[in-house]
Write an enzyme that holds these catalytic residues in place. Structure first.
Site, mmCIF file in Angstrom:
data_model
loop_
_atom_site.group_PDB
_atom_site.id
_atom_site.type_symbol
_atom_site.label_atom_id
_atom_site.label_comp_id
_atom_site.label_asym_id
_atom_site.label_seq_id
_atom_site.Cartn_x
_atom_site.Cartn_y
_atom_site.Cartn_z
ATOM 1 N N ARG A 557 -38.777 -33.414 26.601
ATOM 2 C CA ARG A 557 -39.070 -32.270 27.649
ATOM 3 C C ARG A 557 -38.879 -33.066 28.974
ATOM 4 N NH1 ARG A 557 -45.286 -31.876 28.475
ATOM 5 N NH2 ARG A 557 -44.879 -34.601 28.061
ATOM 6 N N SER A 621 -39.945 -43.139 23.571
ATOM 7 C CA SER A 621 -41.338 -43.268 22.036
ATOM 8 C C SER A 621 -40.287 -44.044 21.010
ATOM 9 C CB SER A 621 -42.208 -42.407 21.711
ATOM 10 O OG SER A 621 -41.974 -41.917 23.064
ATOM 11 N N ASP A 675 -44.872 -43.964 24.611
ATOM 12 C CA ASP A 675 -45.514 -43.006 25.107
ATOM 13 C C ASP A 675 -47.470 -43.624 25.015
ATOM 14 O OD1 ASP A 675 -45.261 -43.478 22.339
ATOM 15 O OD2 ASP A 675 -45.358 -41.554 21.796
HETATM 16 MG MG MG Z 1 -45.568 -37.183 22.385
#
Ligand code: MG
Ligand code: ADP
Length: 935
Positions: A557, A621, A675
């Site tokens: 994203r 992440s 994250d």
């Molecule tokens: Mg996530």
């Protein structure tokens, strides 16, 4: 609905629906196709008035069905069960035959004056073959009326005799006991005799468990080891005797001297038993339907006369309109009216008209001749018209019985359809009893009316194959279920963790954390405990517009995050999701980062912000070794990523290089953020005591605020720093080996990163569905599921998605939904299959949540000890779809933390868009710090 409207007008053509139980519309001897008989005879007015009380319209039958449904519900409810007229007795049968039952089973069937011993063998293969050996033993009166002890000794002796004669080499057997007396059954193998009947009267048995008495008698010898595992009533025997190959047969109906029925109810609706999973056979005992007046408007004067003269006036009202014991009498009372003024002593004598005769009278071929013979035997001078009238009466009585039976059956079927939340129900109904066997038309009428009364059900009536086989099948099914249960328990035991085991996991993680933090032992720990260069949680004064990237899971994203004052709406986010196809995630690194930059460019174009260069926080992440806030060396890929040329490189630099390759484009990357850290920061913005970040999505990981003095890998003693634990790798050094099941090992071996992220592979969304799938395959191979046949789809890796675990465990979703999911996978599922699949999902999800909880407990306990507190209050910020959407995951995590860290009071706060908002907040802090440094 006035009764006037419903009065059937026999003679005039009527839509056959209006008066289905009247002559001309069912069993009647009159054929409508203008046979000579029909033309030459007519129904007189007197005849019509005699028949009229016996005629029930379809509306009336619908009403009877509705009342039966109500009566059944009262019988099922715990509150009203004891006063219900339809008693709905649980029969403790949990499954119908599925064709895989195999082995040899013994049956003892106690009949009116004889004992039948059976040895039934089931082949259990594709076309279930059943072979039976049997022997009958007369029961002498001295036994039937002697002491109970003698009766059971007699039963046992007959068994030996039978087995000895067969010369079977086996000595171990399971046995089903068909015991046709009024009993209070409390388990499949426990049933207390209420009272003797049918010529039996053995003192000392009433009030006692007949299974225990039989078992005791059997145990008095040691040649054979026989275990009585089921006691069976004839109605359930009827239901269970039917062949499974034509589909499930979940209803049994008996119309013999009396009438009764049974069906497979949803266990949760049978409130008098504890079970709530799966199905439970229920014997309706519907003969007494109407004993509270529910049938008063249906009863005819003949029924009242019959009832008054019966042994049990006012009772068994439904049975007295249907059972073979009574049909002859109803006809006799009708004939008494029909022949009024001409009656004979014989006609006025109770029992002078036989049910067998009236069934025969309704026959089109021989009916009139039989009528003549029967009337003559009653001493009546019968004209042709009399014979014809008599035939009409017999037809009316039989058709009404079939109609009432149909109404009852329709009530059962509609109840089943509704309680299973089906739009259509398809089932066979096993029928048995003298009335069916002697009378094909009874069956036809029944079938036809059931269709009209329960149009939502596809019903096939099947002639049952005898209660002996039925009892054997009950036994065989019970045996199958017991074997399967043992195997399921064995398999699932591997995944069930005791509190001690969870404590061990907690202690192991705590040790790994210590090792990971110390410089000397860092390399030997499976958890890396990576410094993040985040030293404070947000204080709420952060402001500005930021870009954020979120890479590391299902979606990539790009976000625009506007951080304003709380009064101005706080944090506002606009974002765009981009997919990263597997060939990009697992291809050359440069291609991956080029793709990322193209997505950013697309986002900026869409937002009209081309040319602007906002500070960017990069949520990445994967494990990174950071040396500053804006530098992170990728240590390894995890989850579905495996792009080449990245491990060992600074991810921020890889991103900046990609930007350079694309001319006229600029980015200002100020921070790389895990994250977990983003989640902690975004929750910390709202709750300052949030000092732990937890992710349970595609993967799992956590971070927390550690004392700098404890971080041996960094200089500095004062203050705290957020540590990215990378606990997904916990156990990669072998410390968790004892906890891995064969299923976990299979999942690991088939993964992109075998031997790595072992803890994550027990917990996170990427793996749970696959663990479940592997267990389902194993249980299928053991014959406990899907009748031993996996579908090709189920054999496809990763086909069973983790989100299925959520739907399957949703409280609101009936098992029907489970079926729908499994049918999507090409599986033919029985009710037991869906119950078992749900159990597997529960066990796998619970283990995952408990392991996660044990790990959180280790973290919060360490924080408490770091600070020397008796009691710690701390908030854990959580993100991840598995945690958020699974119906029980969060509860299990929290319960485990309470259990294992009793001195910490832990609040779980779900983050809203942790990766986006958190990354922006970190970027904001970085900008503030940078401004300070420049100043
Ligand atoms: Mg996530
Ligand atoms: P990520 O961890 O990739 O950033 P998410 O937190 O959205 O993203 O987690 C995605 C994972 O969540 C998927 O891999 C899937 O296994 C799991 N998942 C998706 N839907 C559900 C659901 N309804 N219940 C449980 N798990 C789900």
């Amino acid at each position: 609905m006035s009764s006037g409207q419903e009065t059937p007008l026999v003679g005039k053509p009527l839509p056959s629906q209006l008066s289905p139980t009247c002559p001309g519309h069912g069993l009647a001897g009159v054929s409508e196709s203008g046979s000579p008989q029909a033309q030459s005879r007519h129904l007189t007015a007197q005849m019509q008035s005699s028949l009229q009380p016996l005629c029930l319209s379809l509306e009336t039958l619908h009403r009877v069905k509705g009342r039966m449904l109500e009566a059944m519900e009262r019988g099922l409810s715990r509150r009203t069960h004891s006063q219900a007229t339809v008693r709905m007795l649980p029969a403790f049968i949990r499954s119908t035959p599925d064709g895989t039952e195999r082995g040899e089973f013994l049956v003892l069937e106690l009949g009116d004056d004889h004992l039948r011993v059976l040895l039934m063998e089931l082949s259990g293969d594709t076309d279930q073959r059943v072979t039976m050996e049997e022997q009958h033993f007369p029961v002498p009166d001295a036994i039937a009326q002697g002491p109970g002890e003698k009766l059971f000794a007699f039963l046992a002796t007959c068994l030996w005799e039978f087995l000895d004669r067969l010369h079977v080499p086996r000595t171990d057997f399971e046995l089903g006991f068909s015991f046709p007396f009024a009993c209070r059954q409390t388990r499949l193998d426990q049933s207390y005799l209420i009272s003797w009947s049918k010529g039996f009267q053995c003192p000392g048995v009433e009030g006692r468990d007949v299974v225990a008495l039989l078992q005791e008698a059997i145990n008095k010898q040691d040649r054979y080891r026989i275990k009585v595992i089921a006691v069976v009533n004839d109605t359930t025997g009827t239901m269970m005797s039917c062949d499974a190959s034509a589909g499930p047969c979940e209803v049994g109906l008996v119309v013999d001297a009396g009438t009764n029925s049974c069906f497979m109810a949803e266990a949760r609706h049978v409130e008098v038993v504890e079970e709530s999973e799966g199905r439970m056979g229920v014997v309706t005992e519907w003969g007494s339907f109407g004993d509270n007046g529910a049938l008063n408007d249906v009863l005819s004067p003949y029924d009242h006369q019959l009832d008054q003269a019966s042994l049990n006036p006012g009772r068994e009202r439904f049975e007295k309109m249907i059972g073979g014991l009574y049909l002859g009498e109803i006809v006799r009372h009708s004939l008494t009216e029909l022949f009024s003024g001409r009656t004979t002593p014989a006609l006025l004598t109770k029992g002078s008209v036989q049910t067998q005769d009236i069934l025969e009278i309704t026959d089109e071929q021989v009916g009139l001749a039989t009528a003549r013979r029967v009337l003559r035997a009653l001493g009546l001078e019968a004209s042709d018209q009399d014979c014809f009238n008599t035939q009409q009466v017999c037809s009316a009585v039989c058709t009404r019985a079939a109609g009432l039976c149909a109404a009852g059956l329709a009530a059962i079927l509609s109840h089943m359809c509704r309680s299973r939340e089906l739009s259509r129900l398809k089932t066979s109904v096993a029928v048995d009893g003298a009335v069916f066997r002697a009378h094909a038309k009874f069956r036809q009428t029944l079938q036809q009316l059931v269709k009209q009364l329960a149009p939502e059900c596809d019903v096939t009536l099947v002639q049952a194959e005898g209660s002996g086989k039925g009892t054997g099948m009950v036994t065989a099914v019970a045996s199958r279920l017991a074997v399967q249960r043992r195997q399921v328990n064995q398999t699932l035991a591997l995944l069930q963790l005791s509190p001690d085991a969870l404590g061990t996991v907690q202690a192991l993680l705590r040790r790994e954390m210590e090792l990971g933090l110390k410089k000397e032992t860092h390399a030997s720990s499976s958890v890396r405990m990576l410094p993040t260069y985040i030293c404070a949680t947000p204080d709420g004064s952060e402001r500005g517009d930021f870009l954020a990237l979120d890479l590391g899971g299902t979606n990539f994203r790009v976000l625009l995050v506007k951080v304003g004052s709380r009064e101005r709406g706080g944090v506002q986010i606009v974002s765009e999701i981009y997919s990263i196809p597997p060939h990009v995630a697992q291809g050359p690194g440069s291609q991956l980062f080029d793709h990322i930059v193209e997505c950013i460019a697309d986002f900026q174009t869409k937002q009209g912000m081309m040319g602007q260069t906002l500070p960017l926080g990069f949520t990445f992440s994967f494990p990174c070794q950071q040396t500053s806030l804006d530098q992170g060396i990728l240590l390894s890929w995890t989850k579905g990523f495996n792009a080449s040329g990245c491990v060992g490189h600074d991810v921020v630099k890889l991103l900046r290089d990609a930007v350079k390759r694309k001319n006229h484009f600029a980015l200002d990357v100020v921070a790389i953020v895990n994250d977990t850290v983003g989640t902690m920061m975004s929750c910390g913005y709202d709750d300052p005591s949030c000092e732990v970040g937890l992710i349970v999505g595609t993967g799992t990981n956590a971070c927390y605020m550690e004392e700098l003095r404890n971080v041996g890998t960094l200089a500095g003693e004062e203050g705290r720093m957020c540590i990215n634990m990378e606990w997904g790798a916990f156990g990669d050094n072998g410390c968790l080996d004892a906890f891995f099941t064969p299923f976990d090992r299979q999942v690991d071996e088939a993964s992109l990163n075998p031997g790595r992220q072992r803890f994550e592979k027990l917990i996170s969304g990427m793996y749970l569905g696959e663990i479940v799938r592997r267990i389902l395959l194993e249980l299928t191979a053991k014959g406990c599921l899907f009748r031993g046949r996996p579908s090709p789809k189920l054999q496809t890796p990763d086909i069973f998605q983790t989100k299925f675990l959520s739907s399957i465990e949703s409280d609101g979703l009936a098992l029907r939904q489970v079926c729908a999911i499994l049918e999507e996978l090409g599986l033919h599922v029985s009710c037991e299959d869906s119950v078992l699949v749900r159990e597997v999902c529960q066990v796998v999800a619970r283990r995952a949540a408990q392991l996660c909880g044990a790990a959180v407990a280790a973290v919060v306990e360490k924080i408490r000890e770091n600070r020397g507190l008796e009691q710690l209050a701390v908030t854990v910020g959580v993100d991840g779809t598995l945690y958020k959407l699974h119906p029980h995951f969060a509860q299990h995590v929290q319960a485990t933390v309470r259990q294992l860290a009793p001195r910490c009071s832990v609040t779980f706060l779900q983050s809203e868009d942790g990766s986006g908002k958190g990354a922006a907040l970190i970027a904001a802090v970085a900008c503030r710090v940078a401004r300070h440094q420049r100043a």
